[in-house]
Motif scaffolding. Structure first.
Motif, PDB file in Angstrom:
ATOM      1  N   SER A 116      49.993  23.785  34.230  1.00  0.00           N
ATOM      2  CA  SER A 116      49.117  23.687  33.059  1.00  0.00           C
ATOM      3  C   SER A 116      48.135  24.852  32.984  1.00  0.00           C
ATOM      4  O   SER A 116      47.568  25.126  31.927  1.00  0.00           O
ATOM      5  N   ARG A 117      47.933  25.543  34.128  1.00  0.00           N
ATOM      6  CA  ARG A 117      47.029  26.699  34.166  1.00  0.00           C
ATOM      7  C   ARG A 117      47.783  28.018  34.297  1.00  0.00           C
ATOM      8  O   ARG A 117      47.165  29.075  34.362  1.00  0.00           O
ATOM      9  N   ASP A 118      49.103  27.931  34.388  1.00  0.00           N
ATOM     10  CA  ASP A 118      49.923  29.127  34.570  1.00  0.00           C
ATOM     11  C   ASP A 118      50.255  29.700  33.185  1.00  0.00           C
ATOM     12  O   ASP A 118      51.368  29.575  32.679  1.00  0.00           O
ATOM     13  N   PHE A 119      49.274  30.362  32.597  1.00  0.00           N
ATOM     14  CA  PHE A 119      49.373  30.784  31.199  1.00  0.00           C
ATOM     15  C   PHE A 119      50.439  31.857  30.971  1.00  0.00           C
ATOM     16  O   PHE A 119      50.959  31.980  29.864  1.00  0.00           O
ATOM     17  N   PHE A 120      50.768  32.618  32.013  1.00  0.00           N
ATOM     18  CA  PHE A 120      51.690  33.737  31.827  1.00  0.00           C
ATOM     19  C   PHE A 120      52.973  33.574  32.644  1.00  0.00           C
ATOM     20  O   PHE A 120      53.662  34.527  32.921  1.00  0.00           O
ATOM     21  N   ARG A 121      53.248  32.344  33.035  1.00  0.00           N
ATOM     22  CA  ARG A 121      54.514  31.942  33.630  1.00  0.00           C
ATOM     23  C   ARG A 121      54.926  32.829  34.807  1.00  0.00           C
ATOM     24  O   ARG A 121      55.825  33.652  34.724  1.00  0.00           O
ATOM     25  N   SER A 122      54.257  32.618  35.908  1.00  0.00           N
ATOM     26  CA  SER A 122      54.527  33.363  37.136  1.00  0.00           C
ATOM     27  C   SER A 122      55.958  33.131  37.613  1.00  0.00           C
ATOM     28  O   SER A 122      56.438  31.993  37.626  1.00  0.00           O
ATOM     29  N   PRO A 123      56.667  34.193  38.027  1.00  0.00           N
ATOM     30  CA  PRO A 123      58.006  34.018  38.611  1.00  0.00           C
ATOM     31  C   PRO A 123      57.987  33.084  39.819  1.00  0.00           C
ATOM     32  O   PRO A 123      58.936  32.331  40.036  1.00  0.00           O
ATOM     33  N   LEU A 124      56.907  33.135  40.606  1.00  0.00           N
ATOM     34  CA  LEU A 124      56.806  32.245  41.754  1.00  0.00           C
ATOM     35  C   LEU A 124      56.737  30.792  41.302  1.00  0.00           C
ATOM     36  O   LEU A 124      57.239  29.887  41.983  1.00  0.00           O
ATOM     37  N   GLY A 125      56.128  30.550  40.140  1.00  0.00           N
ATOM     38  CA  GLY A 125      56.084  29.199  39.594  1.00  0.00           C
ATOM     39  C   GLY A 125      57.474  28.691  39.251  1.00  0.00           C
ATOM     40  O   GLY A 125      57.821  27.533  39.522  1.00  0.00           O
ATOM     41  N   ARG A 126      58.294  29.564  38.659  1.00  0.00           N
ATOM     42  CA  ARG A 126      59.669  29.160  38.327  1.00  0.00           C
ATOM     43  C   ARG A 126      60.451  28.849  39.602  1.00  0.00           C
ATOM     44  O   ARG A 126      61.214  27.878  39.663  1.00  0.00           O
ATOM     45  N   GLU A 127      60.250  29.675  40.616  1.00  0.00           N
ATOM     46  CA  GLU A 127      60.944  29.460  41.888  1.00  0.00           C
ATOM     47  C   GLU A 127      60.503  28.139  42.534  1.00  0.00           C
ATOM     48  O   GLU A 127      61.330  27.383  43.069  1.00  0.00           O
ATOM     49  N   THR A 128      59.202  27.851  42.464  1.00  0.00           N
ATOM     50  CA  THR A 128      58.683  26.609  43.040  1.00  0.00           C
ATOM     51  C   THR A 128      59.251  25.400  42.301  1.00  0.00           C
ATOM     52  O   THR A 128      59.608  24.392  42.923  1.00  0.00           O
ATOM     53  N   GLY A 129      59.355  25.499  40.992  1.00  0.00           N
ATOM     54  CA  GLY A 129      59.948  24.414  40.214  1.00  0.00           C
ATOM     55  C   GLY A 129      61.391  24.159  40.615  1.00  0.00           C
ATOM     56  O   GLY A 129      61.832  22.997  40.723  1.00  0.00           O
ATOM     57  N   LYS A 130      62.157  25.222  40.859  1.00  0.00           N
ATOM     58  CA  LYS A 130      63.551  25.070  41.292  1.00  0.00           C
ATOM     59  C   LYS A 130      63.624  24.381  42.648  1.00  0.00           C
ATOM     60  O   LYS A 130      64.504  23.547  42.888  1.00  0.00           O
ATOM     61  N   ARG A 131      62.686  24.736  43.552  1.00  0.00           N
ATOM     62  CA  ARG A 131      62.683  24.112  44.873  1.00  0.00           C
ATOM     63  C   ARG A 131      62.418  22.617  44.774  1.00  0.00           C
ATOM     64  O   ARG A 131      63.045  21.814  45.477  1.00  0.00           O
ATOM     65  N   ILE A 132      61.494  22.233  43.906  1.00  0.00           N
ATOM     66  CA  ILE A 132      61.187  20.815  43.737  1.00  0.00           C
ATOM     67  C   ILE A 132      62.393  20.074  43.176  1.00  0.00           C
ATOM     68  O   ILE A 132      62.764  18.986  43.652  1.00  0.00           O
TER      69      ILE A 132
END
Length: 326
Positions: free
Chosen positions: A143-159
């Motif tokens: 909700s605070r990742d306004f610019f969509r960090s690549p690490l965020g996408r990777e973390t989502g895949k891990r979950i």
């Protein structure tokens, strides 16, 4: 025709009385929860939106109610910082949160992987709660990742991968793992205790426990896991897949040793909580004392090359920790 900038920013700057401190912290927590990043002093920035503008209006109102003063502005650019650099401030802050969350996922992944190999009872129950909490934390960071960090996408895949792996996990019929069988310490005197190379938290703590409560003259040897089946008589493997003393259900090796040898010491129980949280990273006990211990042990691991020396230094750290709690 003037072209509207791709991104506008909201900057808030304020000052509040030094006391009470909790009032200052309340303002800071609201900004942090919204994902604002600090530019300089008490100047924070957020991507411009109606929601963020309303938030800043409320914060300025609170600041003035505390006897302080402040204002906010909407601007198409921060003159002294190029837009990509401003965006990078947000990404850097979110990435730190993703990495902290990733440390928790590391422990959950190890649990699931271990259960895949040996069908450890109780894994699904032990992982489901922390995984749900991790997913909630991830959604909060998103909700605070306004610019969509690549690490965020990777973390989502891990979950998502963990959720899939957990759903397909095969477990024994028993709902909970049985406690490790009780052992007679006298039967484990004058042994060589064998473990993996490059010892770290669980192995260092376990070696200390063995020396202090099982065999004060215990010797230690380091091997590759592929050589586990070649152990001579008189050697005992610990913290290795297939070893006599190793992870058991939701217990780390240190906890297995404590239960196996019936150690009732209160200080050991507290150390077991620290080792569990550091090794499994599931925050079961939430013992913040472990953070400093992990830093010291990491320093040992980075500066000492010899496994035996590394283990001895780790044993010394846990002996000091024990003495501080008795």
């Amino acid at each position: 025709m003037t072209r509207k900038p791709a991104q506008e920013w909201l900057l808030i700057f304020y000052s509040v009385p030094a006391h009470p401190v909790n009032a200052r912290m309340k303002i800071w927590r609201k900004l942090a929860k919204a994902g604002a990043v600090q530019l300089k002093g008490a100047v924070y920035v957020l991507p411009a939106s109606d929601e963020h503008q309303e938030l800043f209006q409320w914060i300025i109102g609170e600041v003035k109610a505390l006897g302080g003063d402040g204002a906010f502005v909407r601007t198409p650019c921060v003159e002294t910082i190029p837009e990509p650099n401003v965006r990078a401030l947000f990404t850097t802050q979110r990435d730190k949160e993703y990495r902290d969350l990733g440390n928790i996922l590391d422990g959950l992944e190890r649990k699931v992987q271990s259960s895949r190999k040996s069908a450890v009872a109780g894994t699904r129950e032990a992982v489901a709660g922390p995984l749900a909490a991790a997913k909630k934390a991830y959604d909060d960071i998103q909700s605070r990742d306004f610019f969509r960090s690549p690490l965020g996408r990777e973390t989502g895949k891990r979950i998502r991968s963990l959720e899939t792996a957990l759903a397909g996990l095969q477990e024994p019929d028993t709902a909970k793992p049985a406690l490790p069988a009780r052992k007679d310490p006298n039967a484990y005197r004058h042994k060589v205790w064998v473990t993996r190379k490059r010892p770290f938290i669980d192995r260092m703590a376990s070696a200390w426990l063995i020396r202090r409560f099982v065999d004060p003259n215990a010797a230690f040897r380091f091997i590759d896991e592929k050589d586990l089946g070649k152990l001579p008589s008189g050697e005992v493997a610990f913290d290795m897949l297939g070893g006599e003393f190793t992870h058991h259900g939701e217990f780390c090796t240190f906890e297995v040793l404590v239960r196996s040898f019936g150690i009732k010491d209160k200080a050991v129980r507290k150390i077991a909580e620290i080792v569990h949280d550091l090794d499994l990273k599931d925050e079961k006990y939430g013992n913040a004392a472990g953070n400093g211990i992990e830093e010291v042990l990491t320093g040992i691991r980075k500066t000492v090359k010899d496994d035996a020396e590394m283990l001895e230094k780790g044993i010394a750290v846990f002996e000091m920790l024990y003495q501080s709690r008795t």
